[in-house]
Design an enzyme around this catalytic site. Structure first.
Site, mmCIF file in Angstrom:
data_model
loop_
_atom_site.group_PDB
_atom_site.id
_atom_site.type_symbol
_atom_site.label_atom_id
_atom_site.label_comp_id
_atom_site.label_asym_id
_atom_site.label_seq_id
_atom_site.Cartn_x
_atom_site.Cartn_y
_atom_site.Cartn_z
ATOM 1 N N ARG A 49 -1.367 -9.510 -20.698
ATOM 2 C CA ARG A 49 -2.274 -9.277 -21.839
ATOM 3 C C ARG A 49 -1.630 -8.326 -22.855
ATOM 4 O O ARG A 49 -2.088 -8.243 -24.001
ATOM 5 C CB ARG A 49 -3.619 -8.733 -21.398
ATOM 6 C CG ARG A 49 -3.593 -7.346 -20.786
ATOM 7 C CD ARG A 49 -4.953 -6.926 -20.294
ATOM 8 N NE ARG A 49 -5.876 -6.695 -21.386
ATOM 9 C CZ ARG A 49 -5.930 -5.556 -22.108
ATOM 10 N NH1 ARG A 49 -5.073 -4.586 -21.857
ATOM 11 N NH2 ARG A 49 -6.815 -5.410 -23.073
ATOM 12 N N PRO A 55 0.825 -1.218 0.000
ATOM 13 C CA PRO A 55 0.000 0.000 0.000
ATOM 14 C C PRO A 55 0.855 1.263 0.000
ATOM 15 O O PRO A 55 0.387 2.346 -0.316
ATOM 16 C CB PRO A 55 -0.826 -0.137 1.275
ATOM 17 C CG PRO A 55 -0.144 -1.151 2.108
ATOM 18 C CD PRO A 55 0.608 -2.053 1.186
ATOM 19 N N ASP A 101 -8.493 -0.185 -25.311
ATOM 20 C CA ASP A 101 -9.199 -0.297 -24.040
ATOM 21 C C ASP A 101 -8.947 0.920 -23.160
ATOM 22 O O ASP A 101 -8.166 1.800 -23.511
ATOM 23 C CB ASP A 101 -8.831 -1.600 -23.343
ATOM 24 C CG ASP A 101 -7.353 -1.699 -23.061
ATOM 25 O OD1 ASP A 101 -6.881 -2.787 -22.751
ATOM 26 O OD2 ASP A 101 -6.668 -0.657 -23.173
ATOM 27 N N GLU A 120 2.514 -7.575 8.456
ATOM 28 C CA GLU A 120 2.743 -6.121 8.357
ATOM 29 C C GLU A 120 3.755 -5.800 7.269
ATOM 30 O O GLU A 120 4.221 -4.667 7.163
ATOM 31 C CB GLU A 120 3.228 -5.595 9.713
ATOM 32 C CG GLU A 120 2.195 -5.708 10.834
ATOM 33 C CD GLU A 120 0.877 -5.051 10.454
ATOM 34 O OE1 GLU A 120 -0.150 -5.706 10.532
ATOM 35 O OE2 GLU A 120 0.916 -3.869 10.037
HETATM 36 N N1 LIG Z 1 -3.088 -2.331 -0.716
HETATM 37 C C1 LIG Z 1 -2.182 -3.401 -0.617
HETATM 38 C C2 LIG Z 1 -2.084 -4.111 0.619
HETATM 39 O O1 LIG Z 1 -2.893 -3.723 1.662
HETATM 40 C C3 LIG Z 1 -1.201 -5.180 0.758
HETATM 41 C C4 LIG Z 1 -0.396 -5.549 -0.318
HETATM 42 C C5 LIG Z 1 -0.473 -4.871 -1.531
HETATM 43 C C6 LIG Z 1 -1.357 -3.795 -1.676
HETATM 44 N N2 LIG Z 1 -1.419 -3.075 -2.961
HETATM 45 O O2 LIG Z 1 -0.640 -3.466 -3.892
HETATM 46 O O3 LIG Z 1 -2.213 -2.131 -3.097
#
Ligand SMILES: Nc1c(O)cccc1[N+](=O)[O-]
Length: 240
Positions: free
Chosen positions: A155, A86, A170, A113
């Site tokens: 793809r 994230p 697309d 985590e």
């Molecule tokens: N959002 C998220 C996560 O919470 C855990 C691993 C990967 C991601 N992501 O790639 O967005």
């Protein structure tokens, strides 16, 4: 293209061997090898995580196990290491195109985590390391993000899509969202297909589709309009 994925849940990636991607793998257009991180553990419990320094909730994936896995998998060359997180840069169609030009991608799926930062710092000494995010929400691990990215990248590889034009037309290929699509019947539950699409006037059809894409992008993703390169919108577009 060679793709390796390291995960503690190898079976999570099984869907990548179905349908279009499965056929592309069978045809040798790309290779996909999924590795169980626990293969690089040496204890009876096959431990891959430990409590975080500095305290806090959850567990962190141990550097030793990841270090041994990446040493072995990346010994024969210099792949790009992609780590879904994230905290990463946004994964976009442009990034998918960037990755599709790479000969070898290694995806590291974090859980808990996340992975001890030193794993990425150490890997960056010998290969490009990319932390990427598929969206601003919390997942349980990186596996689903890897499936999204592998599908978006694969793809784009030559020969994977039956009609290469699909990849050009697309959403996002021209920086805009795709407009609405229709097929038979002409009228369904008193809803009719727009007349222009049945007119046979391809100039008018192309213009209508562009206008629909612009309107949809304006209402749903105005940020994409702001990101368009200079000159991407012609006089007619700007008049919409
Ligand atoms: N959002 C998220 C996560 O919470 C855990 C691993 C990967 C991601 N992501 O790639 O967005």
């Amino acid at each position: 293209m060679r793709i390796d994925v390291v995960t503690i849940f190898p079976e999570y990636l099984d869907p990548l061997r179905q349908a279009l991607l499965g056929r592309a793998i069978d045809r040798g257009l790309l290779t996909l090898d999924v590795h169980d991180l626990r293969a690089w553990t040496h204890d009876v419990h096959k431990a891959v995580d430990d409590s975080p320094y500095g305290g806090g909730p959850g567990m962190v994936m141990k550097p030793q196990v990841w270090g041994e896995a990446l040493d072995e998998l990346c010994a024969s060359g210099t792949p790009r290491l992609v780590v879904p997180t994230p905290a990463g840069r946004p994964f976009t169609q442009a990034v998918a195109r960037e990755y599709a030009a790479q000969p070898w991608l290694v995806f590291a799926c974090g859980r808990y985590e996340g992975i001890d930062q030193r794993v990425l710092d150490d890997a960056a000494r010998r290969m490009p390391v990319d932390e990427v995010s598929i969206g601003d929400y919390v997942l349980v691990g990186g596996e689903v993000a890897v499936m999204v990215m592998v599908e978006a990248v694969a793809r784009l590889l030559p020969g994977v899509l039956g009609n290469p034009a699909s990849a050009e037309q697309d959403s996002f290929s021209d920086g805009l969202l795709e407009g609405p699509s229709y097929t038979r019947p002409e009228v369904w539950r008193d809803l009719a297909v727009p007349d222009v699409l049945r007119s046979g006037n391809h100039g008018a059809i192309d213009r209508w589709r562009r206008d629909q894409a612009l309107a949809r992008t304006f209402h749903r993703r105005p940020d994409l309009l702001d990101a368009l390169p200079e000159g991407a919108l012609d006089k007619h577009d700007r008049a919409q």
